[in-house]
Design a protein around this motif. Structure first.
Motif, PDB file in Angstrom:
ATOM      1  N   ARG A   1       0.847  -1.197   0.000  1.00  0.00           N
ATOM      2  CA  ARG A   1       0.000   0.000   0.000  1.00  0.00           C
ATOM      3  C   ARG A   1       0.880   1.243   0.000  1.00  0.00           C
ATOM      4  O   ARG A   1       1.778   1.385   0.812  1.00  0.00           O
ATOM      5  CB  ARG A   1      -0.871  -0.025   1.245  1.00  0.00           C
ATOM      6  CG  ARG A   1      -1.817   1.116   1.354  1.00  0.00           C
ATOM      7  CD  ARG A   1      -2.698   0.898   2.545  1.00  0.00           C
ATOM      8  NE  ARG A   1      -3.456   2.101   2.825  1.00  0.00           N
ATOM      9  CZ  ARG A   1      -4.243   2.246   3.848  1.00  0.00           C
ATOM     10  NH1 ARG A   1      -4.389   1.268   4.710  1.00  0.00           N
ATOM     11  NH2 ARG A   1      -4.892   3.358   4.032  1.00  0.00           N
ATOM     12  N   ASN A   2       0.608   2.152  -0.928  1.00  0.00           N
ATOM     13  CA  ASN A   2       1.318   3.419  -0.993  1.00  0.00           C
ATOM     14  C   ASN A   2       0.331   4.483  -1.439  1.00  0.00           C
ATOM     15  O   ASN A   2      -0.356   4.320  -2.435  1.00  0.00           O
ATOM     16  CB  ASN A   2       2.485   3.334  -1.974  1.00  0.00           C
ATOM     17  CG  ASN A   2       3.307   4.594  -1.995  1.00  0.00           C
ATOM     18  OD1 ASN A   2       2.792   5.700  -1.912  1.00  0.00           O
ATOM     19  ND2 ASN A   2       4.602   4.448  -2.122  1.00  0.00           N
ATOM     20  N   HIS A   3       0.283   5.559  -0.693  1.00  0.00           N
ATOM     21  CA  HIS A   3      -0.622   6.665  -1.039  1.00  0.00           C
ATOM     22  C   HIS A   3       0.179   7.904  -1.415  1.00  0.00           C
ATOM     23  O   HIS A   3      -0.072   8.998  -0.913  1.00  0.00           O
ATOM     24  CB  HIS A   3      -1.556   6.966   0.137  1.00  0.00           C
ATOM     25  CG  HIS A   3      -2.578   5.902   0.366  1.00  0.00           C
ATOM     26  ND1 HIS A   3      -3.666   5.733  -0.442  1.00  0.00           N
ATOM     27  CD2 HIS A   3      -2.661   4.927   1.297  1.00  0.00           C
ATOM     28  CE1 HIS A   3      -4.384   4.727  -0.026  1.00  0.00           C
ATOM     29  NE2 HIS A   3      -3.791   4.208   1.035  1.00  0.00           N
ATOM     30  N   GLY A   4       1.173   7.737  -2.273  1.00  0.00           N
ATOM     31  CA  GLY A   4       1.954   8.861  -2.744  1.00  0.00           C
ATOM     32  C   GLY A   4       3.053   9.302  -1.806  1.00  0.00           C
ATOM     33  O   GLY A   4       3.664  10.341  -2.011  1.00  0.00           O
ATOM     34  N   ALA A   5       3.326   8.544  -0.781  1.00  0.00           N
ATOM     35  CA  ALA A   5       4.380   8.897   0.170  1.00  0.00           C
ATOM     36  C   ALA A   5       5.735   8.430  -0.363  1.00  0.00           C
ATOM     37  O   ALA A   5       5.826   7.769  -1.395  1.00  0.00           O
ATOM     38  CB  ALA A   5       4.102   8.251   1.530  1.00  0.00           C
ATOM     39  N   ALA A   6       6.775   8.760   0.348  1.00  0.00           N
ATOM     40  CA  ALA A   6       8.119   8.344  -0.034  1.00  0.00           C
ATOM     41  C   ALA A   6       8.372   6.879   0.296  1.00  0.00           C
ATOM     42  O   ALA A   6       9.412   6.346  -0.031  1.00  0.00           O
ATOM     43  CB  ALA A   6       9.162   9.223   0.665  1.00  0.00           C
ATOM     44  N   TYR A   7       7.438   6.255   0.970  1.00  0.00           N
ATOM     45  CA  TYR A   7       7.582   4.850   1.336  1.00  0.00           C
ATOM     46  C   TYR A   7       6.224   4.179   1.219  1.00  0.00           C
ATOM     47  O   TYR A   7       5.188   4.819   1.181  1.00  0.00           O
ATOM     48  CB  TYR A   7       8.118   4.707   2.764  1.00  0.00           C
ATOM     49  CG  TYR A   7       7.210   5.314   3.796  1.00  0.00           C
ATOM     50  CD1 TYR A   7       6.220   4.558   4.403  1.00  0.00           C
ATOM     51  CD2 TYR A   7       7.319   6.653   4.149  1.00  0.00           C
ATOM     52  CE1 TYR A   7       5.366   5.118   5.336  1.00  0.00           C
ATOM     53  CE2 TYR A   7       6.473   7.209   5.087  1.00  0.00           C
ATOM     54  CZ  TYR A   7       5.496   6.437   5.673  1.00  0.00           C
ATOM     55  OH  TYR A   7       4.653   6.993   6.588  1.00  0.00           O
ATOM     56  N   GLY A   8       6.217   2.876   1.158  1.00  0.00           N
ATOM     57  CA  GLY A   8       4.987   2.108   1.120  1.00  0.00           C
ATOM     58  C   GLY A   8       4.924   1.182   2.309  1.00  0.00           C
ATOM     59  O   GLY A   8       5.921   0.941   2.977  1.00  0.00           O
ATOM     60  N   ARG A   9       3.765   0.683   2.576  1.00  0.00           N
ATOM     61  CA  ARG A   9       3.586  -0.279   3.662  1.00  0.00           C
ATOM     62  C   ARG A   9       3.299  -1.644   3.052  1.00  0.00           C
ATOM     63  O   ARG A   9       2.545  -1.752   2.095  1.00  0.00           O
ATOM     64  CB  ARG A   9       2.436   0.130   4.572  1.00  0.00           C
ATOM     65  CG  ARG A   9       2.699   1.445   5.272  1.00  0.00           C
ATOM     66  CD  ARG A   9       1.485   1.861   6.067  1.00  0.00           C
ATOM     67  NE  ARG A   9       1.679   3.182   6.598  1.00  0.00           N
ATOM     68  CZ  ARG A   9       1.984   3.423   7.865  1.00  0.00           C
ATOM     69  NH1 ARG A   9       2.120   2.437   8.717  1.00  0.00           N
ATOM     70  NH2 ARG A   9       2.141   4.656   8.278  1.00  0.00           N
ATOM     71  N   VAL A  10       3.892  -2.653   3.636  1.00  0.00           N
ATOM     72  CA  VAL A  10       3.725  -4.009   3.142  1.00  0.00           C
ATOM     73  C   VAL A  10       3.253  -4.893   4.280  1.00  0.00           C
ATOM     74  O   VAL A  10       3.787  -4.840   5.383  1.00  0.00           O
ATOM     75  CB  VAL A  10       5.060  -4.560   2.584  1.00  0.00           C
ATOM     76  CG1 VAL A  10       4.911  -6.001   2.151  1.00  0.00           C
ATOM     77  CG2 VAL A  10       5.551  -3.708   1.434  1.00  0.00           C
ATOM     78  N   LEU A  11       2.244  -5.678   4.004  1.00  0.00           N
ATOM     79  CA  LEU A  11       1.772  -6.680   4.945  1.00  0.00           C
ATOM     80  C   LEU A  11       2.087  -8.038   4.346  1.00  0.00           C
ATOM     81  O   LEU A  11       1.699  -8.324   3.207  1.00  0.00           O
ATOM     82  CB  LEU A  11       0.265  -6.551   5.174  1.00  0.00           C
ATOM     83  CG  LEU A  11      -0.392  -7.636   6.022  1.00  0.00           C
ATOM     84  CD1 LEU A  11       0.148  -7.590   7.449  1.00  0.00           C
ATOM     85  CD2 LEU A  11      -1.895  -7.477   6.002  1.00  0.00           C
ATOM     86  N   VAL A  12       2.828  -8.851   5.091  1.00  0.00           N
ATOM     87  CA  VAL A  12       3.205 -10.179   4.616  1.00  0.00           C
ATOM     88  C   VAL A  12       2.770 -11.200   5.657  1.00  0.00           C
ATOM     89  O   VAL A  12       3.058 -11.040   6.845  1.00  0.00           O
ATOM     90  CB  VAL A  12       4.734 -10.288   4.403  1.00  0.00           C
ATOM     91  CG1 VAL A  12       5.131 -11.694   4.036  1.00  0.00           C
ATOM     92  CG2 VAL A  12       5.187  -9.314   3.335  1.00  0.00           C
ATOM     93  N   GLY A  13       2.066 -12.209   5.219  1.00  0.00           N
ATOM     94  CA  GLY A  13       1.724 -13.341   6.074  1.00  0.00           C
ATOM     95  C   GLY A  13       2.555 -14.526   5.625  1.00  0.00           C
ATOM     96  O   GLY A  13       2.688 -14.784   4.435  1.00  0.00           O
TER      97      GLY A  13
END
Length: 64
Positions: free
Chosen positions: A16-28
């Motif tokens: 998930r990235n909303h235009g920021a300099a970084y994204g968030r990742v969810l890993v199971g």
């Protein structure tokens, strides 16, 4: 170390990235019972920042 062990399985991946300099990742991950204590050691060794969410109330509700 640059790979997951062959018997570990990424069962969920969400980026998930909303235009920021970084994204968030969810890993199971599915990891054999005998290897569960080694997951944090492995991720530390390869330098990944991570948070264990197993005790998160939202996770528990989702997985119920």
């Amino acid at each position: 170390m640059t790979q997951l062990p062959h018997d570990w399985n990424i069962s969920l991946f969400h980026y998930r990235n909303h235009g920021a300099a970084y994204g968030r990742v969810l890993v199971g991950m599915q990891v054999p019972n005998g290897d569960r204590t080694h997951v944090a050691e492995y991720l530390d060794a390869i330098g990944y920042r991570y948070w264990r969410e197993s005790d998160n109330p939202a996770y528990r509700l989702f997985m119920a």
